[in-house]
Design an enzyme around this catalytic site. Structure first.
Site, short mmCIF file in Angstrom:
data_model
loop_
_atom_site.label_atom_id
_atom_site.label_comp_id
_atom_site.label_asym_id
_atom_site.label_seq_id
_atom_site.Cartn_x
_atom_site.Cartn_y
_atom_site.Cartn_z
N HIS A 149 0.79 -1.22 0.00
CA HIS A 149 0.00 0.00 0.00
C HIS A 149 0.82 1.28 0.00
O HIS A 149 0.29 2.36 -0.17
CB HIS A 149 -0.95 0.04 1.21
C1 UD1 Z 1 -2.14 6.01 5.27
C2 UD1 Z 1 -0.83 6.58 5.83
C3 UD1 Z 1 0.23 5.48 5.83
C4 UD1 Z 1 -0.25 4.24 6.55
C5 UD1 Z 1 -1.59 3.80 5.98
C6 UD1 Z 1 -2.14 2.64 6.78
C7 UD1 Z 1 -0.33 8.95 5.45
C8 UD1 Z 1 0.51 9.90 4.66
N1 UD1 Z 1 -0.31 7.67 5.02
O1 UD1 Z 1 -1.92 5.68 3.91
O2 UD1 Z 1 1.40 5.95 6.48
O3 UD1 Z 1 0.70 3.22 6.39
O4 UD1 Z 1 -2.53 4.88 6.04
O5 UD1 Z 1 -2.98 1.81 6.04
O6 UD1 Z 1 -0.97 9.35 6.39
N2 UD1 Z 1 -9.23 4.74 1.07
C9 UD1 Z 1 -10.42 4.08 1.11
N3 UD1 Z 1 -11.00 3.84 2.33
C10 UD1 Z 1 -10.45 4.25 3.48
C11 UD1 Z 1 -9.23 4.94 3.43
C12 UD1 Z 1 -8.62 5.17 2.22
O7 UD1 Z 1 -10.96 3.69 0.08
O8 UD1 Z 1 -11.03 3.99 4.55
C13 UD1 Z 1 -8.56 4.97 -0.25
C14 UD1 Z 1 -8.91 6.33 -0.86
O9 UD1 Z 1 -8.96 6.16 -2.25
C15 UD1 Z 1 -7.70 7.17 -0.49
C16 UD1 Z 1 -6.56 6.15 -0.52
O10 UD1 Z 1 -7.14 4.94 -0.05
O11 UD1 Z 1 -7.49 8.22 -1.40
C17 UD1 Z 1 -5.39 6.54 0.36
O12 UD1 Z 1 -5.82 6.81 1.70
P1 UD1 Z 1 -4.94 7.74 2.68
O13 UD1 Z 1 -5.54 7.73 4.04
O14 UD1 Z 1 -4.72 9.07 2.05
O15 UD1 Z 1 -3.53 7.06 2.70
P2 UD1 Z 1 -3.14 5.52 2.93
O16 UD1 Z 1 -2.55 5.00 1.67
O17 UD1 Z 1 -4.27 4.78 3.54
N1 UDP Z 2 -3.88 -5.61 8.77
C1 UDP Z 2 -5.16 -6.14 8.84
N2 UDP Z 2 -5.76 -6.56 7.68
C2 UDP Z 2 -5.14 -6.48 6.47
C3 UDP Z 2 -3.83 -5.94 6.42
C4 UDP Z 2 -3.23 -5.50 7.58
O1 UDP Z 2 -5.74 -6.25 9.93
O2 UDP Z 2 -5.74 -6.86 5.46
C5 UDP Z 2 -3.25 -5.11 10.00
C6 UDP Z 2 -1.92 -5.75 10.33
O3 UDP Z 2 -2.11 -6.88 11.13
C7 UDP Z 2 -1.17 -4.63 11.04
C8 UDP Z 2 -1.75 -3.36 10.46
O4 UDP Z 2 -2.95 -3.74 9.80
O5 UDP Z 2 -1.43 -4.64 12.43
C9 UDP Z 2 -0.79 -2.73 9.48
O6 UDP Z 2 -1.41 -1.66 8.84
P1 UDP Z 2 -0.90 -1.07 7.47
O7 UDP Z 2 -0.06 -2.05 6.75
O8 UDP Z 2 -2.11 -0.54 6.77
O9 UDP Z 2 -0.07 0.23 7.90
P2 UDP Z 2 1.46 0.46 8.33
O10 UDP Z 2 1.77 -0.44 9.45
O11 UDP Z 2 2.32 0.24 7.12
O12 UDP Z 2 1.47 1.91 8.69
#
Ligand code: UD1
Ligand code: UDP
Length: 357
Positions: A204
């Site tokens: 992601h």
């Molecule tokens: C964010 C964090 C990242 C973290 C991740 C955890 C920042 C800069 N990034 O990235 O560090 O590792 O969360 O998963 O804060 N979207 C949905 N549903 C949701 C949320 C997001 O569909 O509930 C989609 C939307 O299209 C959105 C895209 O995901 O534009 C990105 O979401 P965003 O919260 O901006 O960043 P993440 O990639 O989730």
């Molecule tokens: N996780 C989850 N379901 C998924 C993928 C990840 O519950 O399909 C959990 C995982 O066990 C971990 C956390 O989400 O605890 C990690 O989140 P993510 O990879 O989105 O963010 P990051 O840690 O890179 O910020």
């Protein structure tokens, strides 16, 4: 003492759950503030449900958007809440836009900030998360470093030693608490795999997903690893990644089974019995290390060097050939490394330190 706990995204909900529970156990008033950065049920609600967390006291519902819009919306939404509720301390966890924004808003409102998972550095300033964590560390009054190395990084950056506490990572608390529940009968059958007979993948990170060449390289690497290892790869993909694949017309290759994001219990149950993890997630590098599942990290750097040093993890980047070579090498490794991320009591340690402070 009134503690405000901020969550915004999936990993923050999971890693703050032990802190929320520790507040309840100590009878401390806890104000649970959700920024709403994640909002889809599979990225948000499922974790509140499965981890037994209370409904947030406030949900700012900032949703998705450009980084500056997200940060601005969290700051302006939080300001009146902080001025009205006046917590003694506001805790943020990790490195998301929600974390930086909430820390800034608290600082401007005269509320002390505590940073859970302080002191991580990838030394890659192109990552939004790296800037978020550096700024948050330098805004915080209380820095809860997960490891001694993270604590040493903070001291080298000039942060006063008395503000830094090495507590372990709360990810271990949650994993140990939920591991038994996660291994439910029929879990593997539901996903059409046998224990030990599959690899688990997530992708992601923005520098992988928004770069077409890296995303294609990683998808190729996952498919080629499935073939080389002779096992399917279950890929639980973030909405960002699925959206980008659809926009580019990219499909997963043979041997890769694309799944929606999973709830914590299904994910942890599958992770515990995986032959290998392939991921660009931060939390997964830690969880794989604790579960003694070898990890191939689909990045060129990591802010979790402890997992590399104990031999649980390797950096493969986005090149398919390197991903396959790393997958084969890691699967063959004995799973006997120590867990450098803590003893599972980090949440209570953090709350105890605040109460003593
Ligand atoms: C964010 C964090 C990242 C973290 C991740 C955890 C920042 C800069 N990034 O990235 O560090 O590792 O969360 O998963 O804060 N979207 C949905 N549903 C949701 C949320 C997001 O569909 O509930 C989609 C939307 O299209 C959105 C895209 O995901 O534009 C990105 O979401 P965003 O919260 O901006 O960043 P993440 O990639 O989730
Ligand atoms: N996780 C989850 N379901 C998924 C993928 C990840 O519950 O399909 C959990 C995982 O066990 C971990 C956390 O989400 O605890 C990690 O989140 P993510 O990879 O989105 O963010 P990051 O840690 O890179 O910020």
């Amino acid at each position: 003492m009134r503690i405000a706990v901020v969550v915004g995204t999936r990993p923050e909900i999971i890693k703050m759950a032990p802190v929320v529970r520790a507040c309840a156990a100590r009878g401390v008033e806890c104000l649970l503030l959700h920024t709403g950065q994640h909002y889809s049920f599979e990225m948000d609600g499922v974790f509140f449900q499965e981890l037994g967390l209370p409904e947030p006291d406030v949900n700012l519902e900032v949703g998705s958007g450009t980084q500056s819009r997200q940060i601005a919306a969290v700051m302006s939404g939080l300001e009146p809440v902080l001025l009205e509720r006046r917590p003694d301390v506001l805790l943020v966890e990790g490195d998301t836009n929600s974390v930086l924004a909430a820390a800034l808003a608290a600082n401007k409102a005269g509320v002390a900030v505590g940073h859970v998972e302080a002191g991580l550095r990838s030394y890659d300033r192109r990552m939004p998360e790296e800037i978020n964590r550096i700024l948050t560390d330098h805004l915080a009054e209380h820095l809860f470093a997960p490891t001694g190395q993270a604590g040493a990084i903070l001291r080298r950056e000039g942060i006063a030693a008395e503000r830094i506490h090495v507590t372990g990572n709360t990810v271990v608390d949650e994993l140990l608490l939920q591991r038994g529940r996660a291994r439910r009968p029929g879990l593997h059958e539901r996903f059409g795999v046998a224990p030990g007979g599959y690899a688990l993948a997530t992708v992601h990170r923005v520098e992988n997903v928004e770069d077409d060449a890296r995303l294609s390289g990683i998808l190729r690497g996952l498919a080629d690893s499935a073939a080389a290892l002779g096992v399917p790869v279950l890929a639980a993909l973030h909405p960002r990644t699925r959206g980008r694949m659809a926009a580019l017309g990219l499909a997963a290759g043979d041997g890769v089974r694309v799944l929606p994001p999973l709830g914590y219990l299904d994910f942890l149950g599958l992770h515990a019995d995986a032959a290998l993890t392939l991921t660009d997630s931060g939390g997964l590098q830690e969880e794989a290390c604790c579960l003694r599942v070898p990890c191939v990290t689909l990045r060129d750097n990591t802010e979790r060097p402890e997992s590399l040093e104990v031999g649980a993890n390797v950096l493969a980047g986005a090149d398919p050939e390197r991903i396959v070579a790393c997958a084969l090498a890691m699967r063959a490794k004995p799973r006997d490394w120590p867990n450098p991320f803590g003893d599972g009591r980090s949440g209570e340690r953090i709350v105890g330190l605040l109460l003593g402070a």
